[in-house]
Design a protein around this motif. Structure first.
Motif, short mmCIF file in Angstrom:
data_model
loop_
_atom_site.label_atom_id
_atom_site.label_comp_id
_atom_site.label_asym_id
_atom_site.label_seq_id
_atom_site.Cartn_x
_atom_site.Cartn_y
_atom_site.Cartn_z
N ALA A 301 0.83 -1.20 0.00
CA ALA A 301 0.00 0.00 0.00
C ALA A 301 0.87 1.26 0.00
CB ALA A 301 -0.93 0.00 1.21
N GLU A 302 1.96 1.23 0.75
CA GLU A 302 2.85 2.37 0.80
C GLU A 302 3.51 2.60 -0.56
OE1 GLU A 302 5.07 5.65 2.11
OE2 GLU A 302 3.21 4.70 2.78
N LYS A 303 3.88 1.52 -1.22
CA LYS A 303 4.51 1.64 -2.54
C LYS A 303 3.52 2.22 -3.56
CE LYS A 303 7.15 -1.04 -5.94
NZ LYS A 303 7.69 -2.39 -6.28
N ILE A 304 2.26 1.83 -3.46
CA ILE A 304 1.25 2.36 -4.36
C ILE A 304 1.05 3.85 -4.10
CG2 ILE A 304 -1.21 2.26 -4.97
CD1 ILE A 304 -1.05 -0.77 -4.34
N ARG A 305 1.05 4.24 -2.82
CA ARG A 305 0.93 5.67 -2.50
C ARG A 305 2.07 6.47 -3.11
NH1 ARG A 305 3.22 9.27 0.38
NH2 ARG A 305 4.67 7.77 1.34
N GLU A 306 3.28 5.96 -2.98
CA GLU A 306 4.42 6.66 -3.55
C GLU A 306 4.30 6.78 -5.07
OE1 GLU A 306 7.69 4.32 -2.22
OE2 GLU A 306 7.65 5.10 -0.16
N GLY A 307 3.83 5.71 -5.69
CA GLY A 307 3.65 5.75 -7.13
C GLY A 307 2.59 6.74 -7.57
N LEU A 308 1.52 6.81 -6.80
CA LEU A 308 0.45 7.77 -7.11
C LEU A 308 0.94 9.20 -6.99
CD1 LEU A 308 -2.90 6.58 -5.47
CD2 LEU A 308 -2.49 7.13 -7.87
N GLN A 309 1.66 9.48 -5.92
CA GLN A 309 2.13 10.84 -5.71
C GLN A 309 3.19 11.25 -6.73
OE1 GLN A 309 2.84 10.54 -1.26
NE2 GLN A 309 1.56 12.38 -1.33
N ALA A 310 3.83 10.27 -7.33
CA ALA A 310 4.85 10.58 -8.34
C ALA A 310 4.24 10.88 -9.70
CB ALA A 310 5.82 9.40 -8.47
N LEU A 311 2.96 10.55 -9.85
CA LEU A 311 2.30 10.82 -11.13
C LEU A 311 2.07 12.31 -11.31
CD1 LEU A 311 -0.46 8.04 -11.25
CD2 LEU A 311 1.65 8.12 -12.59
N GLY A 312 2.59 12.85 -12.37
CA GLY A 312 2.36 14.25 -12.66
C GLY A 312 1.04 14.43 -13.38
N PRO A 313 0.56 15.66 -13.47
CA PRO A 313 -0.70 15.90 -14.19
C PRO A 313 -0.52 15.68 -15.68
CG PRO A 313 0.35 17.97 -13.59
CD PRO A 313 1.14 16.89 -12.92
N ARG A 314 -1.56 15.21 -16.34
CA ARG A 314 -1.53 15.04 -17.78
C ARG A 314 -1.73 16.40 -18.44
NH1 ARG A 314 0.09 9.97 -19.40
NH2 ARG A 314 -1.10 10.24 -21.32
N PRO A 315 -1.22 16.58 -19.65
CA PRO A 315 -1.43 17.84 -20.37
C PRO A 315 -2.93 18.08 -20.58
CG PRO A 315 0.27 16.53 -21.43
CD PRO A 315 -0.36 15.65 -20.41
N GLY A 316 -3.38 19.25 -20.26
CA GLY A 316 -4.80 19.56 -20.37
C GLY A 316 -5.34 19.43 -21.78
N ARG A 317 -4.50 19.62 -22.79
CA ARG A 317 -4.97 19.54 -24.18
C ARG A 317 -5.46 18.14 -24.55
NH1 ARG A 317 0.54 20.13 -24.20
NH2 ARG A 317 1.76 18.38 -25.00
N GLU A 318 -5.08 17.13 -23.73
CA GLU A 318 -5.51 15.77 -24.04
C GLU A 318 -7.03 15.59 -23.92
OE1 GLU A 318 -3.26 13.11 -21.60
OE2 GLU A 318 -1.59 13.02 -23.01
N MET A 319 -7.69 16.51 -23.21
CA MET A 319 -9.14 16.37 -23.05
C MET A 319 -9.88 16.46 -24.38
SD MET A 319 -10.49 20.01 -21.50
CE MET A 319 -9.05 20.45 -20.53
N PHE A 320 -9.21 16.99 -25.40
CA PHE A 320 -9.85 17.12 -26.71
C PHE A 320 -9.48 15.99 -27.67
CE2 PHE A 320 -9.08 21.38 -24.97
CZ PHE A 320 -10.36 21.89 -24.96
N ASP A 321 -8.53 15.15 -27.29
CA ASP A 321 -7.95 14.20 -28.24
C ASP A 321 -8.80 12.97 -28.50
OD1 ASP A 321 -5.83 15.91 -28.48
OD2 ASP A 321 -4.47 14.75 -27.22
N LEU A 322 -9.54 12.51 -27.51
CA LEU A 322 -10.23 11.23 -27.64
C LEU A 322 -11.76 11.38 -27.61
CD1 LEU A 322 -7.96 9.06 -25.34
CD2 LEU A 322 -7.87 9.28 -27.82
N VAL A 323 -12.26 12.48 -28.11
CA VAL A 323 -13.70 12.72 -28.13
C VAL A 323 -14.33 12.10 -29.37
CG1 VAL A 323 -15.52 14.45 -28.05
CG2 VAL A 323 -13.36 14.85 -26.84
N PHE A 324 -13.76 12.41 -30.54
CA PHE A 324 -14.23 11.86 -31.80
C PHE A 324 -13.06 11.29 -32.59
CE2 PHE A 324 -17.17 15.46 -30.98
CZ PHE A 324 -18.35 14.74 -30.83
N GLN A 325 -13.35 10.36 -33.47
CA GLN A 325 -12.29 9.83 -34.33
C GLN A 325 -11.72 10.92 -35.21
OE1 GLN A 325 -13.36 6.35 -36.58
NE2 GLN A 325 -11.42 6.23 -37.64
N GLU A 326 -12.60 11.75 -35.73
CA GLU A 326 -12.18 12.92 -36.51
C GLU A 326 -12.74 14.15 -35.82
OE1 GLU A 326 -13.35 12.54 -40.56
OE2 GLU A 326 -12.30 10.63 -40.86
N ALA A 327 -11.88 15.05 -35.43
CA ALA A 327 -12.31 16.23 -34.68
C ALA A 327 -13.24 17.10 -35.51
CB ALA A 327 -11.10 17.04 -34.25
#
Length: 345
Positions: A301-327
């Motif tokens: 559990a401690e190792k998972i916590r460390e891994g979670l906290q090491a995750l950085g935020p994803r680029p915000g622009r990705e919110m537009f990438d997987l909405v439609f096959q063709e934008a």
């Protein structure tokens, strides 16, 4: 109740070997510590929200242990931490969904055989039936298993899924975790007839109601259900009777709709303690094993916590990438506006 026929030959699967029994307990202990830790992480601001499964470890581990990850596919809700762990999913990648790091978690559903977490109540059952029907069209003996709660069983999607699964003889196991509560409403007030498994008769689907706090009973029922599905007999409903010992989610206050005395009375014996006593009585494990298992679960559990906290935020622009096959032009315009305002591009 149990209307599931025995497999051809008249015998169920062989009981788990001693090493499998110890593995089942180790999985349950790991899940228990991770679940309790995840609630603490939410309180500490490491993750924004979490749906605890305290008390449901036997139901989740026992059912997931029956899955063949080389061919089967599992469709979870938002409460299947134990299922993911028992299936060998990378738990940092799984928990990334609770951190809202990425749309469906960072784990690979195809590789892990676990579909993305489904937050729509009863949404996973429809996906499971579609996937299972695809297996029959391909001539495969693979089986889908979908999880739902007693509350979700009141959704119309469940009726549609069970009806079509029966008509198509789709190899799908509907695994119902009846934990006594549909958020704040007790099962007695929202499950007509008192049993979800009994509803299977109306669809011509065999059903099994099993003690969801007995990991071996759950494993046995699930293995029987998978054997039934693999031989072309269609779907099965398993209703694991367990108890949600904690809140519906970390934003829920169960004290508003049930008392501590009601919790203690309804919860019954802790599934981990129950299985531990059984292993000790049968000479399958000793105190040294449990001490090592406890230490391993805490470290994990401690190792998972460390891994979670090491995750950085994803680029915000990705919110537009997987909405439609063709934008679409509108989506492209929104993305351009976002980049201009947020990234100053």
């Amino acid at each position: 109740m149990d209307t599931l026929p025995l497999p051809a030959g008249g015998s169920a699967a062989a009981p788990p070997a001693p090493d499998e029994l110890r593995e089942l307990y180790s999985l349950m202990a790991a899940v228990r510590h991770l679940d309790v830790a995840a609630v603490a992480w939410q309180r500490q601001g490491i993750i924004p929200g979490y749906a605890p499964e305290l008390g449901q470890e036997a139901a989740q581990v026992g059912s997931a242990y029956a899955v063949d990850t080389a061919r089967d596919f599992v469709f979870p809700t938002y409460r299947e931490t134990g299922v993911a762990r028992a299936m060998g999913v990378n738990m940092v990648e799984y928990m990334s969904t609770h951190k809202a790091t990425w749309h469906g978690g960072l784990y690979d559903p195809r590789k892990s055989r676990l579909a993305p977490i489904q937050a729509v109540v009863a949404g996973s059952v429809l996906h499971a039936v579609g996937w299972a029907h695809g297996q029959t069209l391909d001539g495969s003996d693979a089986v889908a298993m979908t999880y739902l709660g007693d509350g979700a069983s009141s959704q119309g999607d469940v009726h549609e899924a069970m009806n079509f699964a029966a008509l198509l003889k789709a190899p799908v196991v509907f695994f119902v975790q009846n934990n006594g509560w549909a958020i704040s409403l007790s099962s007695e007030r929202q499950v007509a007839g008192g049993s979800v498994a009994a509803r299977g008769a109306g669809y011509g689907i065999p059903g099994v109601q099993v003690d969801g706090n007995d990991v071996l009973a759950v494993l046995g029922a699930t293995r029987r259900a998978f054997a039934h599905c693999r031989t072309g007999n269609g779907p099965v409903i398993i209703e694991a009777m367990t108890y949600r010992r904690g809140p519906h989610s970390t934003s829920d206050d169960p004290g508003r709709y049930r008392s501590l005395d009601e919790e203690r009375e309804g919860a019954g014996e802790d599934p981990l303690h129950r299985f531990r006593q059984q292993l000790l009585a049968d000479g399958v494990a000793d105190e040294g094993f449990f001490a090592r298992t406890e230490a391993s679960a805490v470290a994990e559990a401690e190792k998972i916590r460390e891994g979670l906290q090491a995750l950085g935020p994803r680029p915000g622009r990705e919110m537009f990438d997987l909405v439609f096959q063709e934008a679409t032009p509108t989506l492209q315009s929104q993305a351009a506006s976002w980049r201009e305002e947020s990234e100053h591009v």
